[in-house]
Design an enzyme around this catalytic site. Sequence first.
Site, short mmCIF file in Angstrom:
data_model
loop_
_atom_site.label_atom_id
_atom_site.label_comp_id
_atom_site.label_asym_id
_atom_site.label_seq_id
_atom_site.Cartn_x
_atom_site.Cartn_y
_atom_site.Cartn_z
N GLU A 1 0.83 -1.21 0.00
CA GLU A 1 0.00 0.00 0.00
C GLU A 1 0.86 1.26 0.00
O GLU A 1 0.60 2.21 -0.75
CB GLU A 1 -0.92 0.01 1.24
CG GLU A 1 -1.86 -1.17 1.32
CD GLU A 1 -1.31 -2.33 2.14
OE1 GLU A 1 -2.09 -2.95 2.87
OE2 GLU A 1 -0.09 -2.61 2.05
N ALA B 1 15.90 -44.11 -7.67
CA ALA B 1 17.33 -44.28 -7.87
C ALA B 1 17.61 -45.74 -8.22
O ALA B 1 16.77 -46.61 -8.02
CB ALA B 1 18.11 -43.88 -6.62
N SER C 1 21.29 -41.59 -8.87
CA SER C 1 19.99 -41.00 -9.22
C SER C 1 20.08 -39.82 -10.18
O SER C 1 19.05 -39.28 -10.58
CB SER C 1 19.27 -40.54 -7.94
OG SER C 1 20.02 -39.53 -7.28
N ARG D 1 12.31 -24.20 -5.18
CA ARG D 1 13.25 -23.87 -4.11
C ARG D 1 13.22 -22.37 -3.81
O ARG D 1 13.19 -21.95 -2.64
CB ARG D 1 14.67 -24.28 -4.50
CG ARG D 1 14.93 -25.77 -4.46
CD ARG D 1 16.39 -26.04 -4.81
NE ARG D 1 16.77 -27.43 -4.59
CZ ARG D 1 18.02 -27.88 -4.62
NH1 ARG D 1 19.01 -27.03 -4.87
NH2 ARG D 1 18.28 -29.15 -4.40
N ASP E 1 25.12 -37.34 -0.96
CA ASP E 1 25.20 -36.42 -2.10
C ASP E 1 25.91 -35.10 -1.84
O ASP E 1 26.24 -34.39 -2.79
CB ASP E 1 23.78 -36.10 -2.60
CG ASP E 1 23.02 -37.34 -3.04
OD1 ASP E 1 23.67 -38.31 -3.46
OD2 ASP E 1 21.78 -37.34 -2.96
N LEU F 1 21.58 -27.34 -1.64
CA LEU F 1 20.26 -26.90 -1.15
C LEU F 1 20.06 -25.39 -1.29
O LEU F 1 19.55 -24.74 -0.39
CB LEU F 1 20.04 -27.32 0.31
CG LEU F 1 20.04 -28.82 0.61
CD1 LEU F 1 19.63 -29.07 2.06
CD2 LEU F 1 19.13 -29.60 -0.32
N LEU G 1 12.83 -40.81 5.31
CA LEU G 1 12.20 -39.61 5.88
C LEU G 1 10.85 -39.32 5.22
O LEU G 1 9.89 -38.97 5.89
CB LEU G 1 13.13 -38.40 5.76
CG LEU G 1 12.64 -37.09 6.35
CD1 LEU G 1 12.14 -37.25 7.77
CD2 LEU G 1 13.73 -36.03 6.29
#
Length: 357
Positions: free
Chosen positions: A53, A162, A168, A184, A200, A204, A296
Amino acid sequence: MKQDSLYMAKAIALAKKGRYTTDPNPRVGCILVKDHKIIAEGWHKKAGQGHAEVNALKQVSDTKGSTAYVTLEPCSHYGKTPPCCEALIKANVARVVVAMQDPNPLVAGQGLKKLQQAGVDVCCGVLEEDAKLLNQGFIKRMTKGLPFIRSKLAMSLDGRTAMASGESQWITGKESRQDVQRLRAASSAILTGINTVLADDPSLNARVERDVLQPIRIVLDSQLQMPCDAKMRLLEGRCLILTCSKDKIKKQFLEQAGFEVFVLAELKERLDLTAVFLFLAKQQINEVLVETGAILNGALLEAGLVDEWVIYMATVILGDKGRGLFNIPTLQIMADKKELHLKQNRQVGNDLKLTFS
């Protein structure tokens, strides 16, 4: 009114410009209309800077009698910036059209009330569902004390993530991988498990060609196995390790390496996943993107914590020895099957992007 919907749609399009930069604040857009013409527009760009605004109001000197279209109720409290409802009142705006009420308890209708008390005509609920989609994480954090949790997975046509060896890269095509970078960038945080880090050494981070507030990196590491030289520690932004280990020496080494280490509650010798996400909400994290393996993801599915599953399905076959999407040892009979609901499907390059809730 049809006209209100048209102008609100433009305000929502403006709000989307802040998709990668506004955390922990919501994405908000504003359009000022006078004599059936748009005289100014603004959106919230970054926390601590002007709200939508205010950014619109400062573009024009004569706003008396105008209508403001705002995607979220104007704030009524003093934070890092003054209340937007007071700025609209001071600008002699005649009418304010709002897409949705602010879920923040500090506002929650108070901004609309102040506008009405000042004699401003107020309308709320125009394109409300579209506006809610803009800020699912902010809304959930404010109303439930949890972030919006989205898990991203990639699989072959035969449901493998994988090869048996763990190899993978790459199941999906370039277009899907670029789409993941946008996911992301729009996330407040990216979360993975320690097994993924050990296998790996991922970065990230979000690699997009535009201004982006890099997501916070989060690793679930029950036993503090995190290598002090992990690649992600060198990148811009915060890197959190969540653990239930009481090993003070390991914790100290990791903190000296630049990680933030937090000890949370455990459940069956692992991190209590509900406690994890309650903690992340207290860190003002709105949206979490989970990028992890079958163990997970299986635990998250069993716990019912994920709001949205995004699965990229590639037109390849990895064979029956490949690794699956979810590890759920307790799932033994058909009656216990987990059912997801398809929300959206679209083609991305040669792959199929499936979104489930």
